[in-house]
Design a protein around this motif. Sequence first.
Motif, PDB file in Angstrom:
ATOM      1  N   VAL A 171       0.853  -1.189   0.000  1.00 26.71           N
ATOM      2  CA  VAL A 171       0.000   0.000   0.000  1.00 26.71           C
ATOM      3  C   VAL A 171       0.888   1.237   0.000  1.00 26.71           C
ATOM      4  O   VAL A 171       1.815   1.350   0.801  1.00 26.71           O
ATOM      5  CB  VAL A 171      -0.935   0.043   1.227  1.00 26.71           C
ATOM      6  N   ARG A 172       0.576   2.143  -0.918  1.00 25.93           N
ATOM      7  CA  ARG A 172       1.302   3.414  -0.996  1.00 25.93           C
ATOM      8  C   ARG A 172       0.310   4.544  -0.743  1.00 25.93           C
ATOM      9  O   ARG A 172      -0.682   4.682  -1.466  1.00 25.93           O
ATOM     10  CB  ARG A 172       1.935   3.563  -2.372  1.00 25.93           C
ATOM     11  N   ALA A 173       0.555   5.322   0.311  1.00 31.56           N
ATOM     12  CA  ALA A 173      -0.352   6.414   0.683  1.00 31.56           C
ATOM     13  C   ALA A 173       0.482   7.573   1.217  1.00 31.56           C
ATOM     14  O   ALA A 173       0.410   7.924   2.394  1.00 31.56           O
ATOM     15  CB  ALA A 173      -1.364   5.942   1.720  1.00 31.56           C
ATOM     16  N   ARG A 174       1.267   8.172   0.342  1.00 32.61           N
ATOM     17  CA  ARG A 174       2.169   9.239   0.762  1.00 32.61           C
ATOM     18  C   ARG A 174       1.405  10.533   1.004  1.00 32.61           C
ATOM     19  O   ARG A 174       0.424  10.838   0.327  1.00 32.61           O
ATOM     20  CB  ARG A 174       3.243   9.448  -0.297  1.00 32.61           C
ATOM     21  N   GLN A 175       1.894  11.296   1.978  1.00 38.14           N
ATOM     22  CA  GLN A 175       1.220  12.534   2.365  1.00 38.14           C
ATOM     23  C   GLN A 175       1.143  13.535   1.216  1.00 38.14           C
ATOM     24  O   GLN A 175       0.170  14.285   1.102  1.00 38.14           O
ATOM     25  CB  GLN A 175       1.951  13.170   3.561  1.00 38.14           C
ATOM     26  N   ASP A 176       2.170  13.556   0.374  1.00 39.69           N
ATOM     27  CA  ASP A 176       2.214  14.556  -0.694  1.00 39.69           C
ATOM     28  C   ASP A 176       1.515  14.107  -1.969  1.00 39.69           C
ATOM     29  O   ASP A 176       1.605  14.774  -2.998  1.00 39.69           O
ATOM     30  CB  ASP A 176       3.664  14.932  -1.001  1.00 39.69           C
ATOM     31  N   GLU A 177       0.817  12.981  -1.923  1.00 39.53           N
ATOM     32  CA  GLU A 177       0.100  12.472  -3.100  1.00 39.53           C
ATOM     33  C   GLU A 177      -1.383  12.320  -2.778  1.00 39.53           C
ATOM     34  O   GLU A 177      -1.750  11.880  -1.687  1.00 39.53           O
ATOM     35  CB  GLU A 177       0.680  11.126  -3.549  1.00 39.53           C
ATOM     36  N   ASN A 178      -2.230  12.643  -3.742  1.00 39.23           N
ATOM     37  CA  ASN A 178      -3.676  12.570  -3.515  1.00 39.23           C
ATOM     38  C   ASN A 178      -4.243  11.240  -3.980  1.00 39.23           C
ATOM     39  O   ASN A 178      -5.254  11.178  -4.682  1.00 39.23           O
ATOM     40  CB  ASN A 178      -4.389  13.725  -4.229  1.00 39.23           C
ATOM     41  N   ARG A 179      -3.594  10.143  -3.579  1.00 37.67           N
ATOM     42  CA  ARG A 179      -4.069   8.827  -3.992  1.00 37.67           C
ATOM     43  C   ARG A 179      -3.536   7.755  -3.048  1.00 37.67           C
ATOM     44  O   ARG A 179      -2.541   7.959  -2.347  1.00 37.67           O
ATOM     45  CB  ARG A 179      -3.653   8.505  -5.426  1.00 37.67           C
ATOM     46  N   VAL A 180      -4.224   6.646  -3.061  1.00 43.60           N
ATOM     47  CA  VAL A 180      -3.787   5.456  -2.341  1.00 43.60           C
ATOM     48  C   VAL A 180      -3.685   4.333  -3.364  1.00 43.60           C
ATOM     49  O   VAL A 180      -4.645   4.042  -4.082  1.00 43.60           O
ATOM     50  CB  VAL A 180      -4.773   5.064  -1.224  1.00 43.60           C
ATOM     51  N   VAL A 181      -2.500   3.719  -3.453  1.00 42.78           N
ATOM     52  CA  VAL A 181      -2.236   2.699  -4.467  1.00 42.78           C
ATOM     53  C   VAL A 181      -2.011   1.362  -3.769  1.00 42.78           C
ATOM     54  O   VAL A 181      -1.076   1.219  -2.987  1.00 42.78           O
ATOM     55  CB  VAL A 181      -1.004   3.064  -5.326  1.00 42.78           C
ATOM     56  N   THR A 182      -2.868   0.395  -4.050  1.00 43.05           N
ATOM     57  CA  THR A 182      -2.782  -0.931  -3.432  1.00 43.05           C
ATOM     58  C   THR A 182      -2.443  -1.965  -4.490  1.00 43.05           C
ATOM     59  O   THR A 182      -3.139  -2.056  -5.512  1.00 43.05           O
ATOM     60  CB  THR A 182      -4.108  -1.319  -2.760  1.00 43.05           C
ATOM     61  N   THR A 183      -1.388  -2.734  -4.264  1.00 42.76           N
ATOM     62  CA  THR A 183      -0.986  -3.800  -5.186  1.00 42.76           C
ATOM     63  C   THR A 183      -1.040  -5.131  -4.451  1.00 42.76           C
ATOM     64  O   THR A 183      -0.441  -5.282  -3.383  1.00 42.76           O
ATOM     65  CB  THR A 183       0.440  -3.569  -5.729  1.00 42.76           C
ATOM     66  N   LEU A 184      -1.760  -6.088  -5.021  1.00 49.97           N
ATOM     67  CA  LEU A 184      -1.902  -7.406  -4.390  1.00 49.97           C
ATOM     68  C   LEU A 184      -0.919  -8.389  -5.008  1.00 49.97           C
ATOM     69  O   LEU A 184      -0.878  -8.563  -6.227  1.00 49.97           O
ATOM     70  CB  LEU A 184      -3.334  -7.919  -4.560  1.00 49.97           C
ATOM     71  N   LEU A 185      -0.131  -9.037  -4.157  1.00 49.54           N
ATOM     72  CA  LEU A 185       0.833 -10.034  -4.613  1.00 49.54           C
ATOM     73  C   LEU A 185       0.312 -11.451  -4.420  1.00 49.54           C
ATOM     74  O   LEU A 185       0.617 -12.349  -5.198  1.00 49.54           O
ATOM     75  CB  LEU A 185       2.166  -9.877  -3.864  1.00 49.54           C
ATOM     76  N   GLN A 186      -0.469 -11.657  -3.361  1.00 44.82           N
ATOM     77  CA  GLN A 186      -0.960 -13.008  -3.058  1.00 44.82           C
ATOM     78  C   GLN A 186      -2.223 -12.902  -2.216  1.00 44.82           C
ATOM     79  O   GLN A 186      -2.327 -12.039  -1.347  1.00 44.82           O
ATOM     80  CB  GLN A 186       0.113 -13.794  -2.295  1.00 44.82           C
ATOM     81  N   GLY A 187      -3.187 -13.796  -2.465  1.00 45.71           N
ATOM     82  CA  GLY A 187      -4.399 -13.819  -1.653  1.00 45.71           C
ATOM     83  C   GLY A 187      -5.517 -13.000  -2.268  1.00 45.71           C
ATOM     84  O   GLY A 187      -5.682 -12.947  -3.491  1.00 45.71           O
ATOM     85  N   LEU A 188      -6.286 -12.340  -1.418  1.00 47.67           N
ATOM     86  CA  LEU A 188      -7.439 -11.552  -1.869  1.00 47.67           C
ATOM     87  C   LEU A 188      -7.631 -10.383  -0.913  1.00 47.67           C
ATOM     88  O   LEU A 188      -7.572 -10.540   0.300  1.00 47.67           O
ATOM     89  CB  LEU A 188      -8.702 -12.420  -1.869  1.00 47.67           C
ATOM     90  N   VAL A 189      -7.835  -9.188  -1.480  1.00 46.51           N
ATOM     91  CA  VAL A 189      -8.123  -8.022  -0.643  1.00 46.51           C
ATOM     92  C   VAL A 189      -9.327  -7.286  -1.212  1.00 46.51           C
ATOM     93  O   VAL A 189      -9.657  -7.405  -2.398  1.00 46.51           O
ATOM     94  CB  VAL A 189      -6.928  -7.040  -0.548  1.00 46.51           C
ATOM     95  N   ARG A 190      -9.982  -6.526  -0.330  1.00 42.55           N
ATOM     96  CA  ARG A 190     -11.060  -5.638  -0.756  1.00 42.55           C
ATOM     97  C   ARG A 190     -10.671  -4.223  -0.363  1.00 42.55           C
ATOM     98  O   ARG A 190     -10.250  -3.984   0.770  1.00 42.55           O
ATOM     99  CB  ARG A 190     -12.374  -6.006  -0.066  1.00 42.55           C
ATOM    100  N   VAL A 191     -10.798  -3.292  -1.291  1.00 40.85           N
ATOM    101  CA  VAL A 191     -10.464  -1.894  -1.034  1.00 40.85           C
ATOM    102  C   VAL A 191     -11.756  -1.094  -0.992  1.00 40.85           C
ATOM    103  O   VAL A 191     -12.529  -1.081  -1.955  1.00 40.85           O
ATOM    104  CB  VAL A 191      -9.523  -1.337  -2.119  1.00 40.85           C
TER     105      VAL A 191
END
Length: 330
Positions: free
Chosen positions: A193-213
């Motif tokens: 998960v990438r959620a840097r203070q200076d960026e207006n986005r949250v980037v989630t990358t799944l490598l294994q398993g299952l996630v819900r955003v």
Amino acid sequence: MDETILVNYLQGECNDEEAARVEAWCEEGPENRKALEQLYYTFFVGERIAVMNTVDTEASLEQFKSAIREKEKKAKRKSISIRWGRYATVAAAFLTGLVFAGGIAWGLLSNKLSDYEVITAAGQRAQTVLPDGSKVWLNASSKIVYHNSFWSSDRQIDLSGEAYFEVSHDKHAPFIVNSKQIKTCVLGTKFNVRARQDENRVVTTLLQGLVRVDSPRTEENGYLLKPGQTLNVNTDTYQAELIEYNQPTDVLLWINGKLEFKQQSLLEITNIMEKLYDIKFIYKDETLKSERFTGEFSTDSTADEILNVLMHTNHFSYKKDGRIVRMMKK
């Protein structure tokens, strides 16, 4: 609710069905939760204080009963369904001991319920194991807070910056990463998960398993990611973009702290940079893609810093407009 089941629950001796019954009972009203909380205090803190010689058990019991009666009047209820039974004496001792040993009780509870926090400075990366056994790698200038809660079965984590998680599986305790009102919910998996203070986005990358955003727009019916997928959510508009990469593990290159290119094509390099910096390259001249470069960079370098070094070969120039980078031949 039967006291024996409540005691077994507090001691971790309930089966799954009994645990579910206790948790459902707690959610029925604040008085149930308060009753379980008091029982918890009695068993895990009260037993340490009950040995005090100065305890006046009978007076404390009367004080305890009076407090219950006062609460009943305020709530306009005729009776309390909880049976304290054989635990009343220990509870009375605990309540009296509060005056003398409040500091001890607070210390015990603080140790059990305090949050777990890890912070990295600029140029620093860290690896840690959370209290639940999950492993976390933190990128530079990042912070995570693991919330210990007696009442919630969820494993709640606040993230600012970027982190890679390998979550310890627990079907009864969902693992939730909170970043800028975006929630990434998992049971057991590997994801970044990438959620840097200076960026207006949250980037989630799944490598294994299952996630819900989830976001405020999805209303708990969020985006389900499969391995290899990246979800980019704009934290201003909550618009989401789903991306699939052939090599999603490239997003983890930051863990080693450096990028090494050995006679790699410009296309290969920009593909990696797209994942690391969440930008999109557009080639005005297709022949540029086959140009090859060798070099080593820090993952703390910006995309502009890397491109400025590469373009000194005089093979190309570029123009950046937001997340779009246009590559042109000189």
